[in-house]
Design a protein around this motif. Structure first.
Motif, PDB file in Angstrom:
ATOM      1  N   PHE A 128      35.834  21.820  37.705  1.00 57.04           N
ATOM      2  CA  PHE A 128      34.548  21.375  38.232  1.00 57.04           C
ATOM      3  C   PHE A 128      33.675  22.563  38.619  1.00 57.04           C
ATOM      4  CE2 PHE A 128      31.850  20.559  41.898  1.00 57.04           C
ATOM      5  CZ  PHE A 128      31.101  19.475  41.470  1.00 57.04           C
ATOM      6  N   LEU A 129      34.259  23.519  39.330  1.00 59.59           N
ATOM      7  CA  LEU A 129      33.486  24.657  39.836  1.00 59.59           C
ATOM      8  C   LEU A 129      32.933  25.502  38.699  1.00 59.59           C
ATOM      9  CD1 LEU A 129      35.849  25.549  42.784  1.00 59.59           C
ATOM     10  CD2 LEU A 129      33.561  24.555  42.974  1.00 59.59           C
ATOM     11  N   LYS A 130      33.736  25.713  37.672  1.00 60.04           N
ATOM     12  CA  LYS A 130      33.238  26.459  36.514  1.00 60.04           C
ATOM     13  C   LYS A 130      32.192  25.641  35.762  1.00 60.04           C
ATOM     14  CE  LYS A 130      37.190  29.524  35.795  1.00 60.04           C
ATOM     15  NZ  LYS A 130      38.263  29.968  34.871  1.00 60.04           N
ATOM     16  N   GLY A 131      32.358  24.314  35.789  1.00 62.62           N
ATOM     17  CA  GLY A 131      31.423  23.435  35.103  1.00 62.62           C
ATOM     18  C   GLY A 131      30.030  23.440  35.697  1.00 62.62           C
ATOM     19  N   ILE A 132      29.908  23.759  36.990  1.00 65.76           N
ATOM     20  CA  ILE A 132      28.573  23.810  37.609  1.00 65.76           C
ATOM     21  C   ILE A 132      27.993  25.227  37.587  1.00 65.76           C
ATOM     22  CG2 ILE A 132      29.000  21.794  39.066  1.00 65.76           C
ATOM     23  CD1 ILE A 132      29.424  23.692  41.444  1.00 65.76           C
ATOM     24  N   GLY A 133      28.706  26.121  36.877  1.00 62.11           N
ATOM     25  CA  GLY A 133      28.115  27.439  36.634  1.00 62.11           C
ATOM     26  C   GLY A 133      28.676  28.569  37.479  1.00 62.11           C
ATOM     27  N   ILE A 134      29.743  28.331  38.237  1.00 64.63           N
ATOM     28  CA  ILE A 134      30.332  29.405  39.041  1.00 64.63           C
ATOM     29  C   ILE A 134      31.340  30.175  38.196  1.00 64.63           C
ATOM     30  CG2 ILE A 134      31.736  29.937  41.076  1.00 64.63           C
ATOM     31  CD1 ILE A 134      30.588  27.366  42.348  1.00 64.63           C
ATOM     32  N   ASP A 135      31.182  31.485  38.142  1.00 63.80           N
ATOM     33  CA  ASP A 135      32.149  32.361  37.461  1.00 63.80           C
ATOM     34  C   ASP A 135      33.287  32.627  38.452  1.00 63.80           C
ATOM     35  OD1 ASP A 135      33.456  34.144  35.825  1.00 63.80           O
ATOM     36  OD2 ASP A 135      32.058  35.794  36.172  1.00 63.80           O
ATOM     37  N   LEU A 136      34.351  31.852  38.328  1.00 61.70           N
ATOM     38  CA  LEU A 136      35.411  31.824  39.341  1.00 61.70           C
ATOM     39  C   LEU A 136      36.626  32.614  38.884  1.00 61.70           C
ATOM     40  CD1 LEU A 136      36.495  30.659  42.027  1.00 61.70           C
ATOM     41  CD2 LEU A 136      37.189  28.618  40.745  1.00 61.70           C
ATOM     42  N   HIS A 137      37.070  33.561  39.726  1.00 56.34           N
ATOM     43  CA  HIS A 137      38.252  34.383  39.433  1.00 56.34           C
ATOM     44  C   HIS A 137      39.296  34.134  40.522  1.00 56.34           C
ATOM     45  CE1 HIS A 137      36.091  37.090  36.494  1.00 56.34           C
ATOM     46  NE2 HIS A 137      35.063  36.552  37.148  1.00 56.34           N
ATOM     47  N   LEU A 138      40.257  33.246  40.245  1.00 58.64           N
ATOM     48  CA  LEU A 138      41.319  32.964  41.210  1.00 58.64           C
ATOM     49  C   LEU A 138      42.472  33.947  41.022  1.00 58.64           C
ATOM     50  CD1 LEU A 138      41.469  29.053  41.148  1.00 58.64           C
ATOM     51  CD2 LEU A 138      40.310  30.540  42.793  1.00 58.64           C
ATOM     52  N   GLY A 139      43.244  34.148  42.094  1.00 58.27           N
ATOM     53  CA  GLY A 139      44.369  35.080  42.029  1.00 58.27           C
ATOM     54  C   GLY A 139      43.929  36.495  41.712  1.00 58.27           C
ATOM     55  N   THR A 140      42.705  36.833  42.133  1.00 61.48           N
ATOM     56  CA  THR A 140      42.119  38.136  41.801  1.00 61.48           C
ATOM     57  C   THR A 140      41.652  38.838  43.072  1.00 61.48           C
ATOM     58  OG1 THR A 140      41.327  37.214  39.707  1.00 61.48           O
ATOM     59  CG2 THR A 140      40.398  39.329  40.404  1.00 61.48           C
ATOM     60  N   ARG A 141      42.177  40.013  43.298  1.00 63.28           N
ATOM     61  CA  ARG A 141      41.776  40.791  44.479  1.00 63.28           C
ATOM     62  C   ARG A 141      40.689  41.799  44.136  1.00 63.28           C
ATOM     63  NH1 ARG A 141      44.593  40.361  49.026  1.00 63.28           N
ATOM     64  NH2 ARG A 141      46.614  39.280  48.976  1.00 63.28           N
ATOM     65  N   ILE A 142      39.755  41.956  45.048  1.00 61.53           N
ATOM     66  CA  ILE A 142      38.790  43.052  44.956  1.00 61.53           C
ATOM     67  C   ILE A 142      39.429  44.262  45.638  1.00 61.53           C
ATOM     68  CG2 ILE A 142      36.536  43.897  45.716  1.00 61.53           C
ATOM     69  CD1 ILE A 142      36.372  41.888  43.455  1.00 61.53           C
ATOM     70  N   ASP A 143      39.445  45.367  44.924  1.00 65.95           N
ATOM     71  CA  ASP A 143      40.105  46.564  45.442  1.00 65.95           C
ATOM     72  C   ASP A 143      39.177  47.430  46.284  1.00 65.95           C
ATOM     73  OD1 ASP A 143      42.567  45.999  44.079  1.00 65.95           O
ATOM     74  OD2 ASP A 143      41.585  46.630  42.219  1.00 65.95           O
TER      75      ASP A 143
END
Length: 453
Positions: free
Chosen positions: A71-86
């Protein structure tokens, strides 16, 4: 202040209550390109509901997921789960994850909190020792409870108490251990916590206060917990010993951290960097410190309702005229077994810590007319300073949230003890007594004030 660019790039670090609320709101109210990074493998779920799945009152954990990844990707959010910002480079307006670098025009930091486990207790790395923070944690605990005959919960705060009530309902021998002399010590005064403890004990929970565990024992998996001179059997141990802001990323980026461990922000939720507030970055949720409405001092808020309000503030500041996030009273409510407990404003302990002279009023009543079936006891404590209401605590079988909400507004409106002693309330036998105990609690405080005068 707010973003004015069309089709600008927003990066949100954190997929919890603040991060996902900002992301979904921006899809409806802006033309920003939105990217969300979350170290969690799940997103847009209710953390507050997890104990009630473990208790069996909610069918399964899937019910807690309000918006799935599709759903979240379907409304246009570029979603990166299990991903840490270093790392974050505020000068170049970039974030780095692994070998990838991402540019932003506006950045939202909503990294939340991390659990605290005491480092001086032997055995914390044994198998079947858990914390409850994420949905993955809850799923693991649920599986372990299925095969457990005895559980020790270390930490007598709200999550620990909720878990104790949840697990004992599964007919599992449950011990709740609190280092404080009373449970819920951060939320309510000892005299109010007593009613909650009695309720837990009536459910079969073994409540132990005033101790910390000496050791967790076992070979591969935990088998017992040493408390004082006694070893308590434990097939499963859950640490609920509090959380602290997850702010290592912010610290490394040069963002200022306050005395509470939270990010210092201004009223628009911009973070401080070397004493100056950054106009292109917003921070919200459990990783920031905000101001206490009563003391004026920095504090952390770990309630979902304030996280949602911060998300609303950030969204408005990114899309419209600037709005402020004002100092908070942090109203809180929990359901522990069949009892509700709530608080707002300051406790007696917090008043003492801040040299605030107070007068309290206590009252006991009922949630319904005496002759109407299904009622329960209601305990109300009001705290006044200079005749103004500054805190309130309510324990009962029903009607707690509504009273805490009303008393929160009363504090904000600087309601006096005289006004509350003469409070006008409505009445119907199924929902109230003829005179609400709130008025009696205020009259008790007023009587004390007159004696002192």
């Amino acid at each position: 202040m707010p973003g004015e660019k069309k089709n600008g790039k927003i990066i949100i670090i954190g997929g919890g209550a603040v991060g996902m609320a900002v992301a979904t709101s921006l899809t409806r109210h802006s033309d920003y390109s939105i990217t969300v990074f979350s170290a969690d493998v799940h997103t847009a779920y209710s953390q507050c509901g997890m104990p009630f799945v473990i208790s069996g009152e909610i069918k399964d954990f899937k019910t807690l997921i309000r918006r799935d990844e599709k759903f979240l990707k379907g409304i246009g959010i570029d979603l990166h789960l299990g991903t840490r910002i270093d790392s974050i480079n505020t000068k170049e307006s970039t974030v780095v994850s692994g070998a990838e670098e991402y540019h932003y025009d506006k950045l939202v930091i909503a990294t939340g909190s991390k659990t605290k486990i005491p480092s001086d207790i032997p055995g914390t790395r044994l198998g079947n020792v858990f914390t409850l923070r994420t949905l993955s944690d809850a799923i693991k605990i649920e599986e372990a409870v299925k095969n457990a005959s005895s559980v020790v919960i270390i930490g007598g705060g709200s999550i620990g108490a909720e878990l104790a009530a949840a697990i004992v309902r599964r007919n599992v021998n449950t011990t709740l251990l609190s280092r404080s002399s009373s449970i819920l010590s951060h939320n309510v005064d000892p005299d109010m916590a007593e009613a909650v403890q009695e309720h837990l004990e009536s459910m079969g929970v073994n409540v132990i206060t005033g101790y910390v565990p000496s050791a967790l024992n076992g070979e591969e998996n935990v088998s017992s917990v040493t408390i004082g001179t006694t070893d308590f059997p434990a097939d499963l141990v859950i640490f609920s010993t509090g959380v602290e802001p997850e702010n290592e990323l912010a610290i490394n980026a040069g963002i200022d951290i306050g005395p509470t461990g939270g990010i210092i922000v201004d009223e628009y939720l911009h973070p401080s960097m070397s004493g100056a507030f950054h106009p292109d970055i917003y921070c919200g949720g459990e990783c920031v410190e905000v101001l206490d409405h009563i003391t004026g001092k920095p504090m952390l808020s770990q309630v979902a309702s304030n996280a949602r309000r911060m998300a609303g503030t950030i969204t408005k500041n990114l899309t419209s005229k600037p709005v402020r996030f004002d100092p908070i009273l942090n109203p809180w409510v929990a359901v522990i077994g069949n009892i509700q407990v709530g608080t707002t404003g300051i406790t007696s302990k917090k008043a003492a810590e801040n040299d605030i002279k107070i007068v309290t009023g206590l009252a006991t009543g009922s949630t319904r007319a005496e002759y109407y079936p299904g009622g329960s006891k209601l305990f109300i404590k009001l705290i006044f300073s200079d005749e103004y209401l500054v805190g309130a605590q309510v324990v009962g079988g029903e009607g707690v949230k509504e009273r805490i909400d009303a008393l929160t507004l009363a504090i904000k409106k600087r309601t006096t003890v005289h006004e509350l002693a003469n409070i006008e309330t409505c009445y119907a036998p199924p929902v109230s007594t003829l005179q609400d105990p709130t008025g009696f609690a205020a009259k008790g405080a007023l009587k004390k004030m007159r004696k002192k005068a």
